[in-house]
Design a protein around this motif. Sequence first.
Motif, PDB file in Angstrom:
ATOM      1  N   PRO A 444      33.050 -14.677 -38.036  1.00  0.00           N
ATOM      2  CA  PRO A 444      32.085 -15.453 -37.254  1.00  0.00           C
ATOM      3  C   PRO A 444      30.744 -14.729 -37.133  1.00  0.00           C
ATOM      4  CG  PRO A 444      34.226 -15.434 -36.179  1.00  0.00           C
ATOM      5  CD  PRO A 444      34.308 -14.445 -37.297  1.00  0.00           C
ATOM      6  N   ALA A 445      29.687 -15.491 -37.030  1.00  0.00           N
ATOM      7  CA  ALA A 445      28.340 -14.935 -37.025  1.00  0.00           C
ATOM      8  C   ALA A 445      28.106 -13.975 -35.859  1.00  0.00           C
ATOM      9  CB  ALA A 445      27.318 -16.063 -36.995  1.00  0.00           C
ATOM     10  N   ASP A 446      28.735 -14.232 -34.716  1.00  0.00           N
ATOM     11  CA  ASP A 446      28.493 -13.411 -33.533  1.00  0.00           C
ATOM     12  C   ASP A 446      29.625 -12.435 -33.248  1.00  0.00           C
ATOM     13  OD1 ASP A 446      30.415 -15.244 -32.875  1.00  0.00           O
ATOM     14  OD2 ASP A 446      29.515 -15.818 -30.953  1.00  0.00           O
ATOM     15  N   ALA A 447      30.473 -12.183 -34.242  1.00  0.00           N
ATOM     16  CA  ALA A 447      31.671 -11.388 -33.992  1.00  0.00           C
ATOM     17  C   ALA A 447      31.397  -9.891 -33.932  1.00  0.00           C
ATOM     18  CB  ALA A 447      32.719 -11.670 -35.080  1.00  0.00           C
ATOM     19  N   ILE A 448      30.367  -9.420 -34.619  1.00  0.00           N
ATOM     20  CA  ILE A 448      30.182  -7.982 -34.768  1.00  0.00           C
ATOM     21  C   ILE A 448      28.758  -7.599 -34.392  1.00  0.00           C
ATOM     22  CG2 ILE A 448      30.232  -6.038 -36.375  1.00  0.00           C
ATOM     23  CD1 ILE A 448      32.422  -7.469 -37.905  1.00  0.00           C
ATOM     24  N   THR A 449      28.653  -6.587 -33.558  1.00  0.00           N
ATOM     25  CA  THR A 449      27.374  -6.062 -33.083  1.00  0.00           C
ATOM     26  C   THR A 449      27.336  -4.568 -33.344  1.00  0.00           C
ATOM     27  OG1 THR A 449      27.305  -7.716 -31.318  1.00  0.00           O
ATOM     28  CG2 THR A 449      25.897  -5.774 -31.056  1.00  0.00           C
ATOM     29  N   ALA A 450      26.176  -4.068 -33.756  1.00  0.00           N
ATOM     30  CA  ALA A 450      25.991  -2.621 -33.883  1.00  0.00           C
ATOM     31  C   ALA A 450      25.515  -2.067 -32.549  1.00  0.00           C
ATOM     32  CB  ALA A 450      24.983  -2.310 -34.983  1.00  0.00           C
ATOM     33  N   VAL A 451      26.204  -1.060 -32.065  1.00  0.00           N
ATOM     34  CA  VAL A 451      25.875  -0.411 -30.806  1.00  0.00           C
ATOM     35  C   VAL A 451      25.234   0.939 -31.116  1.00  0.00           C
ATOM     36  CG1 VAL A 451      26.753   0.468 -28.630  1.00  0.00           C
ATOM     37  CG2 VAL A 451      27.790  -1.563 -29.652  1.00  0.00           C
ATOM     38  N   VAL A 452      24.009   1.129 -30.695  1.00  0.00           N
ATOM     39  CA  VAL A 452      23.274   2.361 -30.962  1.00  0.00           C
ATOM     40  C   VAL A 452      23.666   3.411 -29.930  1.00  0.00           C
ATOM     41  CG1 VAL A 452      20.989   3.404 -31.212  1.00  0.00           C
ATOM     42  CG2 VAL A 452      21.377   1.026 -31.924  1.00  0.00           C
ATOM     43  N   VAL A 453      24.000   4.604 -30.420  1.00  0.00           N
ATOM     44  CA  VAL A 453      24.472   5.696 -29.573  1.00  0.00           C
ATOM     45  C   VAL A 453      23.511   6.874 -29.699  1.00  0.00           C
ATOM     46  CG1 VAL A 453      26.274   7.444 -29.368  1.00  0.00           C
ATOM     47  CG2 VAL A 453      26.898   5.040 -29.585  1.00  0.00           C
ATOM     48  N   SER A 454      23.210   7.501 -28.572  1.00  0.00           N
ATOM     49  CA  SER A 454      22.320   8.659 -28.582  1.00  0.00           C
ATOM     50  C   SER A 454      22.408   9.378 -27.250  1.00  0.00           C
ATOM     51  CB  SER A 454      20.870   8.223 -28.823  1.00  0.00           C
ATOM     52  OG  SER A 454      19.976   9.307 -28.730  1.00  0.00           O
ATOM     53  N   SER A 455      22.007  10.645 -27.248  1.00  0.00           N
ATOM     54  CA  SER A 455      21.752  11.266 -25.953  1.00  0.00           C
ATOM     55  C   SER A 455      20.663  10.454 -25.268  1.00  0.00           C
ATOM     56  CB  SER A 455      21.307  12.723 -26.143  1.00  0.00           C
ATOM     57  OG  SER A 455      22.391  13.518 -26.566  1.00  0.00           O
ATOM     58  N   ASP A 456      20.830  10.198 -23.994  1.00  0.00           N
ATOM     59  CA  ASP A 456      20.001   9.215 -23.298  1.00  0.00           C
ATOM     60  C   ASP A 456      18.675   9.834 -22.865  1.00  0.00           C
ATOM     61  OD1 ASP A 456      19.298   6.799 -22.280  1.00  0.00           O
ATOM     62  OD2 ASP A 456      20.465   7.002 -20.442  1.00  0.00           O
ATOM     63  N   LEU A 457      17.813  10.071 -23.850  1.00  0.00           N
ATOM     64  CA  LEU A 457      16.529  10.714 -23.611  1.00  0.00           C
ATOM     65  C   LEU A 457      15.479   9.691 -23.186  1.00  0.00           C
ATOM     66  CD1 LEU A 457      16.505  12.866 -26.867  1.00  0.00           C
ATOM     67  CD2 LEU A 457      17.310  13.576 -24.607  1.00  0.00           C
ATOM     68  N   GLU A 458      14.616  10.094 -22.274  1.00  0.00           N
ATOM     69  CA  GLU A 458      13.523   9.219 -21.860  1.00  0.00           C
ATOM     70  C   GLU A 458      12.421   9.231 -22.916  1.00  0.00           C
ATOM     71  OE1 GLU A 458      10.167   8.624 -18.342  1.00  0.00           O
ATOM     72  OE2 GLU A 458      11.668  10.215 -18.176  1.00  0.00           O
TER      73      GLU A 458
END
Length: 974
Positions: A444-458
């Motif tokens: 399905p078109a909405d089945a997969i999302t890329a989640v960006v991960v990083s140290s949470d820098l301002e």
Amino acid sequence: MIARPFPHSYGRRFDSRFLRATVPNQRVGLFGQLARRREMADTTQPAAKLTRVDYRADTEFAATASPAVSWATETEIPGWVQAWAELEADGERVRVDGSISVNVAWPFRPLRPRETRRLRVRVAGQDGSASTWSDVRSVRGGHLDVGEWTASMIGLAAPSDLGQPAQLRTRFDALKQVASATLYSTANGVYEVEINGHPVDADTLKPGWTSYQWRLIHETTDVTTLVQQGGNAIGIQLTAGWFAQRYGFGDDATPFYGEQPAAALQLHLEYADGTSEVVSTDATWKATDAGRVVAAGIYAGQHDDLRREQPGWTLPDFDDSAWLPARVDESSVVPTPRIAPPVREVAELHPVARSQSSSGSTILDFGQNLVGRLRVRADLPEGATVTLSHAEILTDGDLHTGSMRGAAATDSFTSAGHAVVWEPEFTFRGFRYASVEGWPGDVPADAITAVVVSSDLERTGWLETGHPLVDRLHESIVWSTRGNFVSLPTDCPQRDERLGWTGDIEVFAPTAATLFDIDGFLSNWLADLAAEQHALDGIVPFVVPNVSGVFTSATAGWGDSAVGVPWTLHQHFDDTSVLERQYPSMKAWVDVVDRLAGERHLWKGGFQFGDWLDPTAPKESPTDAKADKELIATAYFHRSAAILAATAELLERPEDATSYSRLATAIKDAFNREYVTPNGRLSSDAQAAYALAIAFDLAADRDTELRMGEHLAGLVRRNGYRIGTGFLGTPVIMDALTRTGQLETADRLLTQTECPSWLYPVTQGATTTWEAWDALLADGSPSPADTSFNHYAFGAIAKWLYESLAGLSATAPGFREMRIAPTLLPSFGRVSATRITPYGHAAVTWSREEGRVRIAATLPANTSATVQLPDGSEPFTVGSGTHEWTVAGSSRSINRVQQLSMRTDLAQVIEDPDAYAAVLGALERHAPHAAQTLRTRTRWEPGVPLDVEFFILPKAVQSAIDDDLSLYQLSPNA
């Protein structure tokens, strides 16, 4: 990851609208919070706000008992300077005289562990103006007293595989009303904690990677709302992470720290009646390997069988009678509080295109090379297994996995037959493309999302140049910074490496400090560097943590990170404490090199990376750069000795300051005797050699420096205005050219689009910066060396874009004093840079308008700037506020070729972009192989005409080319 609700205080924070914004006073920048310091309304009355306590702004918990305090002031009063400030903590007031407002020493009694103080500030200006009290900020002691850490490291008792995932749990009773519950937790590995079925936070990949044998980080988390009176349960999901991981290259990879992960925590309960107790990991805990996570590794990937999920296993009434007692590991390492921002999920991207591979799998394109993982929403039949593979590029419509090297980069899950939201939360990937296999029917078109991960820098830096390719380059640098700042500064995020290479961060730290608040992030990493260096008697290893398995030796550039990185943090964030902590490390490194250099003060012999990945170096030998390695080594020796002398003076160590200042002078004298001729030529006639000599202040005088700049510009022109430097030369070449007035050359070098250049990757569709200039060849195929497509080192150009092109730089630590001095390169009509400094919002914009140049600047309260206008007038000083100037502009001057033929001089052709394009086009039509030679091998020497350069071409071909060139006409708008 099975979908579970987060406690209300830990909601996810990402928003895709943040991804393309650039200027903070318009929208929020990439991954950046709209600067917290901008939340104060403009007012003629000063308004103060606490901006940071200790290193972090995202938590109430301070890592030390006496954390430094920073505040910023906003006001419309021009030239406002603080006269005094008053801090108040729970009614106790302390006045701080003077203008200091950044990293101010804690003026109250030290915080006790878990103690909360309510802090606020007010300020007064030298003009007599005064602010009201700021909003209150709670500050809590996030540390533990000496001897207070009692938890044991526990894990699976009988593991069957390397890095076996485990679930650990215990049940406890809180028989009284709970007033406060504070959790301290850590792991040799990666872990998540739940209390009574709820995650304790939204952080991921905890506790990150440190040199485990010497240093561990503990999280400090307020879990009061999760603990109930009566029965409670704590559960830990534990995986190998960076601990139980094979390190090394190819078949030499072996476990380094240990073969099994372990975790430790203690929960401090304070009851309403004033009593307290502690729940800690120990031998009474139970463990199982029968959970949903079958395997999880940083390089190999995560594989879950959701049929093995044990619902409610972190609830108090769960039946754990089949679980076994936990293994208890001996550990002498006492964890210390976190000072760096944790790793978090900071953004989401949705696919922008999809295709089908030759094997029939669905391939998703997320439009951006990113670091993170995939979140899958699925409702699949029981037993269906979905496999996700990742890659940075495609070749022939399939994933190209060459840049992954030995990393499998594959995640999978087996369905339990019901709807699920799943995510491999114990690993991360570097990818733009992902293939999906095993999905029944269409994905399905909405089945997969890329989640960006990083140290949470301002986010702290934004730039716009009006040049589309340069702006895209800048965004690529931002993405590479985010992607490689996952717990520590890594070389790349995708392959079986992801190591903290010291040379990479040495050259890139100034750019990273421009784009993000990295003070706590790199201060944390420097603690590991010092520990690793101490174990090697002062030698700084190539990577920190030092797990590569290769030999170790003192190496210029890489080892100099011990000096350069803490100095960068001090300069950008006015952080003197990092210099105090790292001073023994800084001194030990310079002393090591001093012994190697000996009485001649020239660093000769030994292994050197040199100007690593110079574009002319053979693929099989990237250390074989044009620039002499020993010249580079001595240049770095001088720079580090000079920085150490300045540091010693700042820290009031007069004997060291004098000693190392003399050493720096002696090295400079030796360098000039050994490598510099009287006319400013270097014995190593290479771009990197001149760039480093100029940037590191090695010229004997200004006249010699200017001649060095002329020679450098000549080398760049001879190379067709293409970059000729590697990791060490590239970050400083633009500084060297502009410092010596070679602006036309700097302009042509920056805007060059042919390989090698900064903009060539952008023309090839790059969305992050590359490890090698030619990571992708002109035909779209990957380089045979299979280098990384997400490496930040060559992105160090961003520092120059802000400081020189835009003209916004610091002349005193923390931007207390600034310099406004735009560099008007011909190819740019408007440039704007914005920085969130420790004092607040600073910005410079310049634009060309009808033969004039308009410059506007904004300075935060309590700062000043020296202004050098581009008309050559005398510099002057301004205070805070908004300023605007208009001066005479200049037009681009190009030595145009009026008539073009095969007798035209090479130097004339390369200095006229239109003429060069005409020659290249004619060659491509009549002699394509000669066109390739023109691009890659021609030395653009004066006095050599085209027909001499290509004398080997048949006369008929030369004549045809000459006919084409005769049609060349000067562009009417040139």
